[in-house]
Design an enzyme around this catalytic site. Structure first.
Site, PDB file in Angstrom:
ATOM      1  N   ALA A 133     -18.918 -20.942  -4.332  1.00  0.00           N
ATOM      2  CA  ALA A 133     -19.476 -20.052  -2.744  1.00  0.00           C
ATOM      3  C   ALA A 133     -19.882 -21.212  -2.722  1.00  0.00           C
ATOM      4  O   ALA A 133     -21.089 -21.730  -3.347  1.00  0.00           O
ATOM      5  CB  ALA A 133     -20.084 -18.745  -3.410  1.00  0.00           C
ATOM      6  N   THR A 144     -19.304 -22.094   1.235  1.00  0.00           N
ATOM      7  CA  THR A 144     -19.103 -21.576   2.852  1.00  0.00           C
ATOM      8  C   THR A 144     -19.977 -20.484   3.048  1.00  0.00           C
ATOM      9  O   THR A 144     -20.411 -19.617   2.574  1.00  0.00           O
ATOM     10  CB  THR A 144     -17.523 -21.692   3.519  1.00  0.00           C
ATOM     11  OG1 THR A 144     -17.281 -22.641   3.408  1.00  0.00           O
ATOM     12  CG2 THR A 144     -17.855 -21.188   4.933  1.00  0.00           C
ATOM     13  N   ALA A 149     -22.761 -22.599   8.138  1.00  0.00           N
ATOM     14  CA  ALA A 149     -22.157 -23.802   7.482  1.00  0.00           C
ATOM     15  C   ALA A 149     -21.277 -24.194   6.741  1.00  0.00           C
ATOM     16  O   ALA A 149     -21.023 -23.586   5.816  1.00  0.00           O
ATOM     17  CB  ALA A 149     -23.406 -23.853   6.433  1.00  0.00           C
ATOM     18  N   PHE A 175     -16.226 -16.432   3.126  1.00  0.00           N
ATOM     19  CA  PHE A 175     -14.601 -16.867   3.293  1.00  0.00           C
ATOM     20  C   PHE A 175     -14.545 -17.507   1.402  1.00  0.00           C
ATOM     21  O   PHE A 175     -14.491 -18.245   1.374  1.00  0.00           O
ATOM     22  CB  PHE A 175     -14.089 -18.193   4.075  1.00  0.00           C
ATOM     23  CG  PHE A 175     -14.386 -17.481   5.561  1.00  0.00           C
ATOM     24  CD1 PHE A 175     -13.501 -16.429   6.054  1.00  0.00           C
ATOM     25  CD2 PHE A 175     -15.293 -18.369   6.334  1.00  0.00           C
ATOM     26  CE1 PHE A 175     -13.698 -16.360   7.314  1.00  0.00           C
ATOM     27  CE2 PHE A 175     -15.520 -18.383   7.974  1.00  0.00           C
ATOM     28  CZ  PHE A 175     -14.861 -16.584   8.177  1.00  0.00           C
ATOM     29  N   THR A 217     -13.275 -17.225  -2.275  1.00  0.00           N
ATOM     30  CA  THR A 217     -11.594 -17.043  -2.072  1.00  0.00           C
ATOM     31  C   THR A 217     -12.674 -16.399  -3.771  1.00  0.00           C
ATOM     32  O   THR A 217     -12.964 -16.690  -4.896  1.00  0.00           O
ATOM     33  CB  THR A 217     -11.239 -18.315  -2.604  1.00  0.00           C
ATOM     34  OG1 THR A 217     -10.912 -18.327  -1.746  1.00  0.00           O
ATOM     35  CG2 THR A 217     -10.414 -17.887  -3.488  1.00  0.00           C
ATOM     36  N   GLU A 273     -10.417 -25.028   1.813  1.00  0.00           N
ATOM     37  CA  GLU A 273     -11.552 -27.242   0.722  1.00  0.00           C
ATOM     38  C   GLU A 273     -10.775 -28.688   1.863  1.00  0.00           C
ATOM     39  O   GLU A 273     -11.450 -29.207   1.906  1.00  0.00           O
ATOM     40  CB  GLU A 273     -10.070 -27.078   0.252  1.00  0.00           C
ATOM     41  CG  GLU A 273     -10.466 -27.614  -1.004  1.00  0.00           C
ATOM     42  CD  GLU A 273     -11.527 -26.462  -1.977  1.00  0.00           C
ATOM     43  OE1 GLU A 273     -11.500 -26.769  -3.002  1.00  0.00           O
ATOM     44  OE2 GLU A 273     -11.680 -25.361  -1.640  1.00  0.00           O
ATOM     45  N   GLU A 308      -9.860 -32.628  10.065  1.00  0.00           N
ATOM     46  CA  GLU A 308     -11.289 -33.455  10.728  1.00  0.00           C
ATOM     47  C   GLU A 308     -12.002 -34.470  10.227  1.00  0.00           C
ATOM     48  O   GLU A 308     -12.159 -35.521   9.676  1.00  0.00           O
ATOM     49  CB  GLU A 308     -11.743 -32.748  11.904  1.00  0.00           C
ATOM     50  CG  GLU A 308     -10.497 -32.186  13.102  1.00  0.00           C
ATOM     51  CD  GLU A 308      -9.866 -31.361  12.685  1.00  0.00           C
ATOM     52  OE1 GLU A 308      -8.772 -30.736  13.664  1.00  0.00           O
ATOM     53  OE2 GLU A 308     -10.298 -30.296  11.459  1.00  0.00           O
TER      54      GLU A 308
END
Length: 381
Positions: free
Chosen positions: A123, A125, A129, A155, A157, A361, A365
């Site tokens: 974890a 994200t 941030a 978000f 997983t 991941e 950019e």
């Protein structure tokens, strides 16, 4: 320079393909519609050593090299974009423990994943941030015997199906990236709550928002050194981005192969689609990009296996493979025409599932930024 797999990797590829075509490929539509984690398939894959395959045999793993892991990833999502991804990402929390955990942590938590008892998670994200890791607000406050964690992650997983999660939190809030630490948190502990997020694709792939309210973490459950979490995370990304690139590569291959077969069978204007130059060019571009993506993925994995992980190449592999997956699924759907837009064929699912590849991941950019810093001499390789 040898561009062919060694015999052990060829045997691995063939074995994984046989398993994936039998145990994964037929069930993609079913699990996508149910939106349930594929527990039974996860356990079958784990039994054969295909989950977290790089974990040393000492902890129950297969002890495969990273190229072997990339081969498994490609074959799983070639068979099905959603189930394959869900099973593969069961290993997400393992690298931080494998490289930086204590012996006790490794012995207690890694075997649970490789045996198919539970997926793992990491974890990072937060709502405010994403790409900017140093901006995380989750805090770890020192208390008697350990820490108390408070914050929100999003978000994540496997956040609602895993028994344990690696949590990145600020242990020194004013120190930016130098004040981040990693903690191993059991999801059954008081104060941990996870709510599943509904998404555009990867519907059987668990993604959750995590709420941490005064979660007590014992002293024994910090991973690595205090305030070194960011540096540990960079090591994690060097490998995980190649792994995610292989996942996306498999989606591109799966979409291409389905489109190629359809183009051979479907007729328009009195001849098969594949005899029309417009379709030939689409397939040629897909094949070309897939072959290029393979070279990037395999070289990046090869360097990892030799202890020479290259952050710029890992980013390039993830960047190109994920963008190739999006283009390949787009063109594959176009070749299928109206049928591609229907639930009758796999392509619409591949199209939805591939889209997140340039976001999670590390966005495309961010990958370009890492590559740019490397070629400008501002990133130590």
């Amino acid at each position: 320079m040898n561009f062919e797999f060694e015999e052990e990797h060829r045997i691995l590829r063939d074995s994984v393909r046989e398993f994936a075509e039998k145990e994964i490929m037929p069930y993609g539509k079913e699990y996508d519609e149910k939106g349930e984690y594929p527990w039974e398939i996860f356990r079958k894959a784990a039994k054969l050593g295909y989950v977290a395959a790089d974990i040393p045999e000492k902890y129950g793993g297969a002890g495969l090299d990273y190229l072997g892991c990339a081969i498994i990833a490609e074959e799983f999502t070639r068979a099905d974009s959603s189930i394959g991804s869900a099973v593969l990402t069961a290993s997400l929390g393992c690298p931080m423990v494998k490289y930086f955990g204590t012996e006790e942590q490794k012995e207690r938590y890694l075997p649970k994943v490789v045996k198919g008892e539970t997926p793992s998670a990491i974890a990072i994200t937060e709502p405010d941030a994403g790409s900017d890791v140093q901006a995380i607000k989750t805090k770890a406050e020192r208390v008697d015997g350990g820490w108390k964690l408070n914050g929100t992650k999003t978000f994540i997983t496997n956040g609602s199906v895993s028994e344990w999660v690696v949590i990145l939190a600020k242990t020194q809030p004013d120190a930016g990236y130098r004040g981040i630490s990693a903690f191993l948190v059991e999801t059954g502990w008081d104060g941990y709550e996870a709510r599943r997020i509904k998404k555009m694709g990867l519907n059987c792939h668990d993604t959750a928002e995590i709420y941490l309210k005064d979660v007590f973490v014992p002293e024994t459950h910090i991973i690595g050194q205090e305030n070194f979490g960011f540096y540990q995370l960079m090591r994690f990304f060097n490998e995980s981005r190649v792994f995610v690139g292989a996942v996306q590569l498999g989606m591109a291959v799966g979409a291409y192969e389905r489109a190629l077969e359809y183009a051979k069978q479907r007729k328009a204007f009195g001849k098969p689609l594949i005899e029309h130059q417009a379709i030939q060019f689409k397939l040629a571009d897909m094949w070309k990009d897939i072959e290029a993506a393979k070279l990037l993925i395999y070289k990046a994995a090869w360097l990892i296996d030799r202890g020479k992980a290259n952050p710029a190449l890992s980013s390039a592999a993830k960047l190109f493979a994920s963008e190739t997956a999006i283009k390949a699924t787009y063109e594959a759907l176009q070749i299928f025409g109206g049928y591609g837009y229907s639930k009758e064929y796999d392509i619409e699912r591949y199209y939805r599932d591939a889209r997140v590849g340039t976001i999670y991941e590390g966005t495309s950019e961010i990958q370009k930024l890492i590559i740019a810093r490397a070629i400008a001499g501002k990133l130590r390789l």
